[in-house]
Design an enzyme around this catalytic site. Sequence first.
Site, PDB file in Angstrom:
ATOM      1  N   SER A   1      38.597 -23.030  36.131  1.00  0.00           N
ATOM      2  CA  SER A   1      37.251 -23.352  36.577  1.00  0.00           C
ATOM      3  C   SER A   1      37.018 -22.805  37.993  1.00  0.00           C
ATOM      4  CB  SER A   1      37.042 -24.870  36.489  1.00  0.00           C
ATOM      5  OG  SER A   1      35.706 -25.226  36.737  1.00  0.00           O
TER       6      SER A   1
ATOM      7  N   HIS B   1      35.140 -20.958  32.757  1.00  0.00           N
ATOM      8  CA  HIS B   1      34.108 -21.555  31.908  1.00  0.00           C
ATOM      9  C   HIS B   1      32.847 -21.764  32.739  1.00  0.00           C
ATOM     10  CE1 HIS B   1      35.521 -25.987  32.849  1.00  0.00           C
ATOM     11  NE2 HIS B   1      35.097 -25.359  33.920  1.00  0.00           N
TER      12      HIS B   1
END
Length: 207
Positions: free
Chosen positions: A111, A136
């Site tokens: 992330s 993501h």
Amino acid sequence: MASQAPRDFEAQALGLVPIVVETSGRGERSYDIYSRLLKERIVFMVGEVNDQTANLVVAQLLFLESENPDKDISLYINSPGGSVSAGMAIYDTMQFVKPDVSTLCMGLAASMGAFLLASGAKGKRYALPNARVMIHQPLGGARGQASDIEIQAREILYLRDRLNHLLAHHTGQDVERIARDTDRDNFMSSEDAKAYGLIDHVSTKRP
């Protein structure tokens, strides 16, 4: 009850920071291990990316710039990600300071951790061979009245678009591919991350 004390001790021991003692002609001096590594211009970003983490990393980057604006800084990352705003504070400071900031993933950069890994100076982004990288889109948990949810949704969409464009800039991928590849959790090996442009080198030994 007899087994509780050892478990408590183990939990406390995990939070202990080792102390390094250096001896010179002027006597002994002790440092916690992170302060000693800071002298070598190594900054650790470990655990969740939050405001506290960001404040510590930003302060260390600014301090090292003031110490020597021409010498590289190394940012070692082992993080599952976290707050976008906290991560962007680190990102902007990495771009702001004069020294190149080299990044290295050990363990996991997911992330916002992966975003910061990719944001290191070009040619100076590394991962260890068994590290994992995951990208993501930003996560949101909108609550409240319909108008509040709409405001939060617009902000999340803005952040997603902004992060996609920045990631495209740092990886060399086009924005459309970044958008597709970050639609869901996308895990990569070190070699995959190198091929994607998130890092430049897979390091097996220190040069």
